[in-house]
Design a protein around this motif. Structure first.
Motif, PDB file in Angstrom:
ATOM      1  N   ARG A   1       0.954  -1.362  -0.140  1.00 45.94           N
ATOM      2  CA  ARG A   1       0.099   0.023   0.085  1.00 45.94           C
ATOM      3  C   ARG A   1       0.926   1.244  -0.096  1.00 45.94           C
ATOM      4  O   ARG A   1       0.499   2.501  -0.323  1.00 45.94           O
ATOM      5  N   SER A   2       1.995   1.208   0.365  1.00 49.12           N
ATOM      6  CA  SER A   2       3.074   2.367   0.453  1.00 49.12           C
ATOM      7  C   SER A   2       4.324   1.894  -0.510  1.00 49.12           C
ATOM      8  O   SER A   2       4.411   0.955  -0.712  1.00 49.12           O
ATOM      9  N   ALA A   3       4.842   2.763  -1.172  1.00 47.92           N
ATOM     10  CA  ALA A   3       5.944   2.656  -1.879  1.00 47.92           C
ATOM     11  C   ALA A   3       6.918   2.096  -0.925  1.00 47.92           C
ATOM     12  O   ALA A   3       7.663   1.030  -1.495  1.00 47.92           O
ATOM     13  N   PHE A   4       7.308   2.475   0.139  1.00 44.06           N
ATOM     14  CA  PHE A   4       8.217   1.770   1.088  1.00 44.06           C
ATOM     15  C   PHE A   4       8.004   0.273   1.165  1.00 44.06           C
ATOM     16  O   PHE A   4       9.013  -0.367   1.323  1.00 44.06           O
ATOM     17  N   SER A   5       6.833  -0.144   1.181  1.00 44.72           N
ATOM     18  CA  SER A   5       6.723  -1.653   1.437  1.00 44.72           C
ATOM     19  C   SER A   5       6.589  -2.427   0.408  1.00 44.72           C
ATOM     20  O   SER A   5       6.534  -3.614   0.399  1.00 44.72           O
ATOM     21  N   HIS A   6       6.823  -2.017  -0.751  1.00 43.45           N
ATOM     22  CA  HIS A   6       6.862  -2.836  -1.972  1.00 43.45           C
ATOM     23  C   HIS A   6       8.059  -3.466  -1.878  1.00 43.45           C
ATOM     24  O   HIS A   6       9.206  -2.802  -1.244  1.00 43.45           O
ATOM     25  N   SER A   7       8.352  -4.791  -2.466  1.00 46.91           N
ATOM     26  CA  SER A   7       9.295  -5.351  -2.380  1.00 46.91           C
ATOM     27  C   SER A   7       9.323  -6.322  -3.474  1.00 46.91           C
ATOM     28  O   SER A   7       8.746  -6.500  -4.367  1.00 46.91           O
ATOM     29  N   VAL A   8      10.280  -7.445  -3.592  1.00 53.17           N
ATOM     30  CA  VAL A   8      10.086  -8.362  -4.361  1.00 53.17           C
ATOM     31  C   VAL A   8      10.457  -9.883  -3.387  1.00 53.17           C
ATOM     32  O   VAL A   8      11.200  -9.861  -2.400  1.00 53.17           O
ATOM     33  N   ASN A   9       9.852 -10.748  -4.035  1.00 56.44           N
ATOM     34  CA  ASN A   9      10.197 -12.255  -3.390  1.00 56.44           C
ATOM     35  C   ASN A   9      11.552 -12.732  -4.364  1.00 56.44           C
ATOM     36  O   ASN A   9      11.341 -12.484  -5.696  1.00 56.44           O
ATOM     37  N   TYR A  10      12.210 -13.293  -3.915  1.00 59.97           N
ATOM     38  CA  TYR A  10      13.470 -13.606  -4.452  1.00 59.97           C
ATOM     39  C   TYR A  10      13.993 -14.697  -3.551  1.00 59.97           C
ATOM     40  O   TYR A  10      13.881 -14.939  -2.380  1.00 59.97           O
ATOM     41  N   ARG A  11      14.989 -15.082  -4.453  1.00 57.89           N
ATOM     42  CA  ARG A  11      16.197 -16.178  -3.471  1.00 57.89           C
ATOM     43  C   ARG A  11      17.527 -15.812  -3.928  1.00 57.89           C
ATOM     44  O   ARG A  11      17.878 -15.786  -5.234  1.00 57.89           O
ATOM     45  N   SER A  12      18.494 -15.719  -3.032  1.00 60.02           N
ATOM     46  CA  SER A  12      19.863 -15.230  -3.583  1.00 60.02           C
ATOM     47  C   SER A  12      20.615 -15.846  -2.615  1.00 60.02           C
ATOM     48  O   SER A  12      20.585 -15.726  -1.469  1.00 60.02           O
ATOM     49  N   ALA A  13      21.721 -16.376  -3.263  1.00 59.85           N
ATOM     50  CA  ALA A  13      22.927 -17.150  -2.285  1.00 59.85           C
ATOM     51  C   ALA A  13      24.082 -16.257  -2.831  1.00 59.85           C
ATOM     52  O   ALA A  13      24.487 -15.906  -3.978  1.00 59.85           O
ATOM     53  N   MET A  14      25.006 -16.068  -1.814  1.00 55.19           N
ATOM     54  CA  MET A  14      26.228 -15.305  -2.021  1.00 55.19           C
ATOM     55  C   MET A  14      27.324 -16.290  -1.534  1.00 55.19           C
ATOM     56  O   MET A  14      27.178 -16.650  -0.270  1.00 55.19           O
ATOM     57  N   ALA A  15      28.392 -16.598  -2.213  1.00 52.22           N
ATOM     58  CA  ALA A  15      29.385 -17.378  -1.837  1.00 52.22           C
ATOM     59  C   ALA A  15      30.996 -16.641  -2.030  1.00 52.22           C
ATOM     60  O   ALA A  15      31.085 -16.134  -3.085  1.00 52.22           O
ATOM     61  N   PHE A  16      31.620 -16.892  -1.059  1.00 53.82           N
ATOM     62  CA  PHE A  16      32.963 -16.078  -1.182  1.00 53.82           C
ATOM     63  C   PHE A  16      34.105 -17.256  -1.323  1.00 53.82           C
ATOM     64  O   PHE A  16      34.046 -18.352  -0.540  1.00 53.82           O
TER      65      PHE A  16
ATOM     66  N   PRO B   1      17.211  15.161  -0.288  1.00 50.58           N
ATOM     67  CA  PRO B   1      15.960  14.438  -0.227  1.00 50.58           C
ATOM     68  C   PRO B   1      14.751  14.476  -1.178  1.00 50.58           C
ATOM     69  O   PRO B   1      14.214  13.381  -1.620  1.00 50.58           O
ATOM     70  N   ASP B   2      14.950  15.752  -1.800  1.00 55.52           N
ATOM     71  CA  ASP B   2      13.868  15.902  -2.740  1.00 55.52           C
ATOM     72  C   ASP B   2      14.159  15.122  -4.085  1.00 55.52           C
ATOM     73  O   ASP B   2      13.433  14.447  -4.783  1.00 55.52           O
ATOM     74  N   HIS B   3      15.450  15.111  -4.392  1.00 53.48           N
ATOM     75  CA  HIS B   3      15.905  14.407  -5.512  1.00 53.48           C
ATOM     76  C   HIS B   3      15.651  12.970  -5.311  1.00 53.48           C
ATOM     77  O   HIS B   3      15.096  12.001  -6.031  1.00 53.48           O
ATOM     78  N   ALA B   4      16.056  12.349  -4.136  1.00 50.28           N
ATOM     79  CA  ALA B   4      15.900  11.043  -3.737  1.00 50.28           C
ATOM     80  C   ALA B   4      14.295  10.579  -3.890  1.00 50.28           C
ATOM     81  O   ALA B   4      14.092   9.524  -4.412  1.00 50.28           O
ATOM     82  N   ALA B   5      13.477  11.455  -3.392  1.00 48.88           N
ATOM     83  CA  ALA B   5      12.005  11.289  -3.326  1.00 48.88           C
ATOM     84  C   ALA B   5      11.658  11.093  -4.755  1.00 48.88           C
ATOM     85  O   ALA B   5      10.695  10.309  -5.226  1.00 48.88           O
ATOM     86  N   ASP B   6      12.059  11.940  -5.667  1.00 48.39           N
ATOM     87  CA  ASP B   6      11.643  12.104  -6.846  1.00 48.39           C
ATOM     88  C   ASP B   6      12.016  10.844  -7.782  1.00 48.39           C
ATOM     89  O   ASP B   6      11.342  10.166  -8.370  1.00 48.39           O
ATOM     90  N   ALA B   7      13.354  10.584  -7.524  1.00 50.79           N
ATOM     91  CA  ALA B   7      14.152   9.212  -8.038  1.00 50.79           C
ATOM     92  C   ALA B   7      13.273   7.905  -7.554  1.00 50.79           C
ATOM     93  O   ALA B   7      12.855   7.035  -8.557  1.00 50.79           O
TER      94      ALA B   7
ATOM     95  N   MET C   1       4.226   8.434   0.620  1.00 45.98           N
ATOM     96  CA  MET C   1       5.340   8.200   1.542  1.00 45.98           C
ATOM     97  C   MET C   1       5.556   9.167   2.475  1.00 45.98           C
ATOM     98  O   MET C   1       5.255  10.569   2.387  1.00 45.98           O
ATOM     99  N   THR C   2       6.135   8.699   3.691  1.00 42.75           N
ATOM    100  CA  THR C   2       6.342   9.711   4.638  1.00 42.75           C
ATOM    101  C   THR C   2       7.879  10.113   4.934  1.00 42.75           C
ATOM    102  O   THR C   2       8.524   9.391   4.007  1.00 42.75           O
ATOM    103  N   ARG C   3       8.137  11.096   5.463  1.00 43.58           N
ATOM    104  CA  ARG C   3       9.381  11.736   5.724  1.00 43.58           C
ATOM    105  C   ARG C   3      10.443  10.715   6.198  1.00 43.58           C
ATOM    106  O   ARG C   3      11.319  10.363   6.030  1.00 43.58           O
ATOM    107  N   GLN C   4       9.684   9.902   7.420  1.00 45.14           N
ATOM    108  CA  GLN C   4      10.298   8.820   8.151  1.00 45.14           C
ATOM    109  C   GLN C   4      10.845   7.792   6.944  1.00 45.14           C
ATOM    110  O   GLN C   4      11.976   7.322   7.017  1.00 45.14           O
ATOM    111  N   GLU C   5       9.753   7.487   6.114  1.00 40.33           N
ATOM    112  CA  GLU C   5      10.193   6.261   5.113  1.00 40.33           C
ATOM    113  C   GLU C   5      11.400   6.910   4.160  1.00 40.33           C
ATOM    114  O   GLU C   5      12.239   6.110   3.884  1.00 40.33           O
ATOM    115  N   LEU C   6      11.058   8.061   3.745  1.00 42.56           N
ATOM    116  CA  LEU C   6      12.311   8.666   2.810  1.00 42.56           C
ATOM    117  C   LEU C   6      13.693   8.496   3.556  1.00 42.56           C
ATOM    118  O   LEU C   6      14.485   8.187   2.941  1.00 42.56           O
ATOM    119  N   LYS C   7      13.596   8.862   4.906  1.00 46.18           N
ATOM    120  CA  LYS C   7      14.761   8.973   5.487  1.00 46.18           C
ATOM    121  C   LYS C   7      15.640   7.633   5.933  1.00 46.18           C
ATOM    122  O   LYS C   7      16.742   7.412   5.769  1.00 46.18           O
TER     123      LYS C   7
END
Lengths: 224, 224
Positions: A98-113, B122-128, B147-153
């Protein structure tokens, strides 16, 4: 490493560095599962302090990752003995919240060194290549025109013993159920990679049968 | 760079290093096409001489690549100012030949080099971030809870101006038609990634419509 159970990779600054606030695992079987399901990997090297990331097809035997390339490649030559980071990632879906912030992806990733090494014994290299092809396409190696000494010489097989590794998986609905009153669609749009209908080579004799093992592999939905 | 046409990236030791014997392009539009089609990228950094390769979702504006992460990530923090190599790869099929040597994969891969920088305004970041979401899912940004200021931060936006880049594509049948008398199936097994049927969040009110823009995106077969 007496305090590290043998079924996990050691947890170090290096393997931990990007895992803050995220669920992950150092369990060998979890790492292997992602490595083995991923059709390709990205190998990173630092050469004279410069990062390089190249895609390639890997295969695995126990804790050893293999990949290969042209023996004439100056690049492959330059990475022998270098530290490497091999990352296998599969994207499984977009997570729409519902928020841009909570958008995400489902994925699987392994990192080996580890350290990239050249398999310089020709018999070991030939055997590794056979297991590579057989691992991808069971039964295929023996149906092929045999590999020539020339071809083997033209192929560099690299290997890396996994010293440290971590896996991260996200496989979940959106993480903001508390915002269900926001009037926007939320959920997961799955993403899936599949093999499609085989396209015969133009010059292939018409009567050549399609191998049953390949048909089974395609039908299974696995990618390797 | 007076001798470099503006529609190509400069050809350097760095961007050329892995392209021996392989067809590739430095043409900006060719590079962009692969970057823009790839749902994810792998970002490589060298930190204290150690390579790290991490998957992430990128977006592009002209010659600038963007990606983002948690502002709390010590890893992201440590790569600000570091040289980076961003590689976007898509595997399009297994190429099955008559010899093991001629087996290959069809794929598209772009490799871009530059320096990772923090977008600290922050404005550039929000816009991006807005352009990121809108680029993936047209129309979505305005339908979301703002988006909230908190989320942007809490979000770090990184960017990299592409200094050099190269793209490699293989899209062809097996390379050994002269061996058509070997009695084995040869051809291409295509591999395709698609978005599947959307899975609504468990708590999503039943009457919430699925956005037309998303339905169109899924139907188009594009991945972003």
């Amino acid at each position: 490493m007496p305090d590290t159970p043998s079924d996990t990779f050691p947890v170090t600054q290096r393997s931990r560095i990007r895992r803050a606030h995220q669920r992950g695992s150092y369990v060998r079987d979890d790492v292997y599962a992602v490595i083995d399901a991923s059709p390709l990997c990205h190998v990173g090297y630092a050469i004279d302090g410069e990062p390089y990331v190249t895609p390639t097809i890997h295969w695995r035997e126990g804790d050893v990752l293999y990949w290969h390339g042209s023996a004439a490649s100056r690049f492959l030559e330059s990475v022998v003995g270098a530290r490497a980071c091999v990352t296998c990632s599969m994207m499984d879906g977009y997570v729409m919240a519902r928020s841009a912030f909570s958008h995400s992806v489902n994925y699987r990733s392994a990192m080996a060194f580890g350290v990239a090494e050249l398999v310089d014994d020709p018999d070991h290299a030939a055997d590794a290549l056979r297991r590579f092809v057989e691992g991808l396409f069971p039964g295929r190696w023996n149906s092929l025109r045999p590999m020539t000494r020339q071809e083997l010489k033209a192929t560099s097989v690299l290997k890396m013993t996994i010293e440290e590794a971590a896996v991260k998986v996200r496989d979940a609905p959106p993480g903001d159920p508390q915002e269900a009153d926001v009037p926007v669609w939320a959920g997961v749009i799955p993403m899936e990679t599949r093999m499609g209908a085989p396209v015969p080579a133009p010059e292939l004799p018409k009567e050549t049968p399609f191998p049953e093992e390949l048909a089974r592999l395609i039908a299974s939905g696995r990618l390797r």
